[in-house]
Motif scaffolding. Structure first.
Motif, PDB file in Angstrom:
ATOM      1  N   ASP A  82     -11.500 -31.884  40.286  1.00  0.00           N
ATOM      2  CA  ASP A  82     -12.560 -32.890  40.251  1.00  0.00           C
ATOM      3  C   ASP A  82     -13.027 -33.417  41.596  1.00  0.00           C
ATOM      4  OD1 ASP A  82     -10.278 -34.330  40.861  1.00  0.00           O
ATOM      5  OD2 ASP A  82     -10.582 -35.854  39.327  1.00  0.00           O
ATOM      6  N   SER A  83     -12.295 -33.123  42.687  1.00  0.00           N
ATOM      7  CA  SER A  83     -12.716 -33.679  43.971  1.00  0.00           C
ATOM      8  C   SER A  83     -12.093 -32.899  45.118  1.00  0.00           C
ATOM      9  CB  SER A  83     -12.308 -35.151  44.089  1.00  0.00           C
ATOM     10  OG  SER A  83     -10.898 -35.254  44.177  1.00  0.00           O
ATOM     11  N   LEU A  84     -12.696 -33.023  46.285  1.00  0.00           N
ATOM     12  CA  LEU A  84     -12.147 -32.407  47.481  1.00  0.00           C
ATOM     13  C   LEU A  84     -10.792 -33.031  47.820  1.00  0.00           C
ATOM     14  CD1 LEU A  84     -12.513 -30.276  49.661  1.00  0.00           C
ATOM     15  CD2 LEU A  84     -13.830 -31.946  50.980  1.00  0.00           C
ATOM     16  N   ASP A  85     -10.650 -34.335  47.588  1.00  0.00           N
ATOM     17  CA  ASP A  85      -9.352 -34.985  47.826  1.00  0.00           C
ATOM     18  C   ASP A  85      -8.265 -34.363  46.961  1.00  0.00           C
ATOM     19  OD1 ASP A  85     -10.409 -36.708  49.721  1.00  0.00           O
ATOM     20  OD2 ASP A  85     -10.651 -38.388  48.317  1.00  0.00           O
ATOM     21  N   ARG A  86      -8.582 -34.103  45.692  1.00  0.00           N
ATOM     22  CA  ARG A  86      -7.595 -33.480  44.793  1.00  0.00           C
ATOM     23  C   ARG A  86      -7.268 -32.066  45.276  1.00  0.00           C
ATOM     24  NH1 ARG A  86      -5.424 -35.712  40.537  1.00  0.00           N
ATOM     25  NH2 ARG A  86      -7.411 -36.561  39.904  1.00  0.00           N
ATOM     26  N   LEU A  87      -8.288 -31.313  45.689  1.00  0.00           N
ATOM     27  CA  LEU A  87      -8.071 -29.957  46.201  1.00  0.00           C
ATOM     28  C   LEU A  87      -7.121 -29.991  47.395  1.00  0.00           C
ATOM     29  CD1 LEU A  87      -9.012 -26.948  45.895  1.00  0.00           C
ATOM     30  CD2 LEU A  87     -10.679 -27.469  47.682  1.00  0.00           C
ATOM     31  N   LEU A 121      -3.535 -30.833  46.301  1.00  0.00           N
ATOM     32  CA  LEU A 121      -2.884 -29.675  45.675  1.00  0.00           C
ATOM     33  C   LEU A 121      -2.517 -28.634  46.723  1.00  0.00           C
ATOM     34  CD1 LEU A 121      -5.017 -29.475  42.438  1.00  0.00           C
ATOM     35  CD2 LEU A 121      -2.527 -29.732  42.535  1.00  0.00           C
ATOM     36  N   LYS A 122      -3.375 -28.431  47.708  1.00  0.00           N
ATOM     37  CA  LYS A 122      -3.080 -27.506  48.801  1.00  0.00           C
ATOM     38  C   LYS A 122      -1.797 -27.938  49.509  1.00  0.00           C
ATOM     39  CE  LYS A 122      -5.311 -25.441  52.902  1.00  0.00           C
ATOM     40  NZ  LYS A 122      -4.312 -25.464  53.917  1.00  0.00           N
ATOM     41  N   ALA A 123      -1.702 -29.221  49.824  1.00  0.00           N
ATOM     42  CA  ALA A 123      -0.509 -29.739  50.501  1.00  0.00           C
ATOM     43  C   ALA A 123       0.741 -29.570  49.634  1.00  0.00           C
ATOM     44  CB  ALA A 123      -0.715 -31.209  50.867  1.00  0.00           C
ATOM     45  N   ARG A 124       0.639 -29.872  48.340  1.00  0.00           N
ATOM     46  CA  ARG A 124       1.789 -29.739  47.438  1.00  0.00           C
ATOM     47  C   ARG A 124       2.254 -28.288  47.359  1.00  0.00           C
ATOM     48  NH1 ARG A 124       1.226 -31.573  41.327  1.00  0.00           N
ATOM     49  NH2 ARG A 124       1.144 -33.629  42.271  1.00  0.00           N
ATOM     50  N   ALA A 138       5.805 -26.544  48.792  1.00  0.00           N
ATOM     51  CA  ALA A 138       6.683 -25.767  47.910  1.00  0.00           C
ATOM     52  C   ALA A 138       6.870 -24.334  48.405  1.00  0.00           C
ATOM     53  CB  ALA A 138       6.129 -25.769  46.490  1.00  0.00           C
ATOM     54  N   GLY A 139       6.287 -24.009  49.560  1.00  0.00           N
ATOM     55  CA  GLY A 139       6.458 -22.677  50.140  1.00  0.00           C
ATOM     56  C   GLY A 139       5.434 -21.651  49.700  1.00  0.00           C
ATOM     57  N   VAL A 140       4.372 -22.089  49.040  1.00  0.00           N
ATOM     58  CA  VAL A 140       3.328 -21.170  48.589  1.00  0.00           C
ATOM     59  C   VAL A 140       2.368 -20.928  49.760  1.00  0.00           C
ATOM     60  CG1 VAL A 140       1.426 -20.832  46.951  1.00  0.00           C
ATOM     61  CG2 VAL A 140       3.537 -21.977  46.208  1.00  0.00           C
ATOM     62  N   ASP A 141       2.049 -19.678  50.022  1.00  0.00           N
ATOM     63  CA  ASP A 141       1.094 -19.318  51.065  1.00  0.00           C
ATOM     64  C   ASP A 141      -0.315 -19.552  50.518  1.00  0.00           C
ATOM     65  OD1 ASP A 141       0.023 -18.287  53.421  1.00  0.00           O
ATOM     66  OD2 ASP A 141       0.171 -16.209  52.747  1.00  0.00           O
ATOM     67  N   VAL A 142      -1.031 -20.514  51.105  1.00  0.00           N
ATOM     68  CA  VAL A 142      -2.362 -20.899  50.619  1.00  0.00           C
ATOM     69  C   VAL A 142      -3.404 -20.498  51.655  1.00  0.00           C
ATOM     70  CG1 VAL A 142      -3.836 -22.819  49.883  1.00  0.00           C
ATOM     71  CG2 VAL A 142      -1.383 -22.843  49.344  1.00  0.00           C
ATOM     72  N   LEU A 143      -4.445 -19.817  51.198  1.00  0.00           N
ATOM     73  CA  LEU A 143      -5.570 -19.428  52.042  1.00  0.00           C
ATOM     74  C   LEU A 143      -6.717 -20.401  51.806  1.00  0.00           C
ATOM     75  CD1 LEU A 143      -6.939 -17.298  53.908  1.00  0.00           C
ATOM     76  CD2 LEU A 143      -7.689 -16.150  51.817  1.00  0.00           C
ATOM     77  N   GLY A 144      -7.302 -20.887  52.880  1.00  0.00           N
ATOM     78  CA  GLY A 144      -8.465 -21.765  52.764  1.00  0.00           C
ATOM     79  C   GLY A 144      -8.086 -23.173  53.135  1.00  0.00           C
ATOM     80  N   VAL A 145      -9.107 -23.900  53.208  1.00  0.00           N
ATOM     81  CA  VAL A 145     -10.264 -24.127  52.372  1.00  0.00           C
ATOM     82  C   VAL A 145     -11.403 -23.198  52.820  1.00  0.00           C
ATOM     83  CG1 VAL A 145     -12.006 -25.837  51.739  1.00  0.00           C
ATOM     84  CG2 VAL A 145      -9.616 -26.513  51.896  1.00  0.00           C
ATOM     85  N   THR A 146     -11.973 -22.483  51.854  1.00  0.00           N
ATOM     86  CA  THR A 146     -13.088 -21.586  52.082  1.00  0.00           C
ATOM     87  C   THR A 146     -14.346 -22.220  51.509  1.00  0.00           C
ATOM     88  OG1 THR A 146     -11.602 -19.684  51.919  1.00  0.00           O
ATOM     89  CG2 THR A 146     -13.965 -19.266  51.628  1.00  0.00           C
TER      90      THR A 146
END
Length: 190
Positions: free
Chosen positions: A102-107, A110-113, A117-125
């Motif tokens: 619902d929002s860039l703040d939520r995105l 979630l990216k930080a969380r 947790a050790g998940v490799d995250v690509l972006g923000v694109t």
């Protein structure tokens, strides 16, 4: 008795996504990822020994996580600790599911969380109509979390030119394929 005519089917006939299902290696590992990290509650579990649609014997559990709009992402654990294999003829970035937040703040939260947790995250694109992050779940399934960044009016303006844009791609693709074919023939000495 069927009372719908073909004219009745000219409007969108699909009301929305009920669920998208994918194979998972381990139901609890998948539950942890989708419920504890992404925040989708586990709301339904089906455990059967026979597949209802085919009748074949295959003990499994089918787990459902609910999204904010009432649709679901679901997984099958077939009990053999095997994940679905990637498609050998398709780049890893192609096949994925995009889930809207619902929002860039939520995105960003979630990216930080996920990263914590050790998940490799690509972006923000920035895709000009949405901003997205990408990652793989524990099953090797690519997930995109996305937030819309344009108005309904802008999305409608894109819809007005969608058919023309696709027609242009079809023409350009034919030219690209013809050029590639001519190049390979020349390279082979034909």
């Amino acid at each position: 008795m069927n009372t719908l005519t073909s004219a009745d089917l000219s409007a969108p006939t699909v009301q929305g996504l009920h669920h998208f299902a994918w194979r998972c290696r381990d139901a609890e590992e998948t539950r942890h990822f989708y419920e504890d990290l992404i925040g989708l509650p586990l709301v339904h579990v089906i455990r059967l020994d026979h597949v209802p649609s085919t009748g074949e014997y295959c003990p499994y559990v089918h787990i459902f996580f609910e999204m904010g709009d009432g649709s679901y992402i679901a997984f099958f654990d077939l009990g053999d600790d095997v994940s679905a294999l990637p498609s050998p003829n398709t780049p890893a970035w192609v096949n994925h599911i995009a889930l809207q937040v619902d929002s860039l703040d939520r995105l960003m939260a979630l990216k930080a969380r996920l990263e914590e947790a050790g998940v490799d995250v690509l972006g923000v694109t920035d895709h000009h109509i949405v901003k997205s992050i990408y990652f793989f779940d524990p099953n090797g399934f690519r997930v995109e979390l996305t937030v819309r960044t344009v108005s309904d009016a802008e999305m409608k303006s894109h819809a007005r030119v969608a058919h023309a844009d696709l027609a242009k791609w079809v023409t350009d693709k034919a030219q690209l394929r013809a050029s590639a074919s001519a190049s390979s023939s020349t390279a082979l000495g034909h």
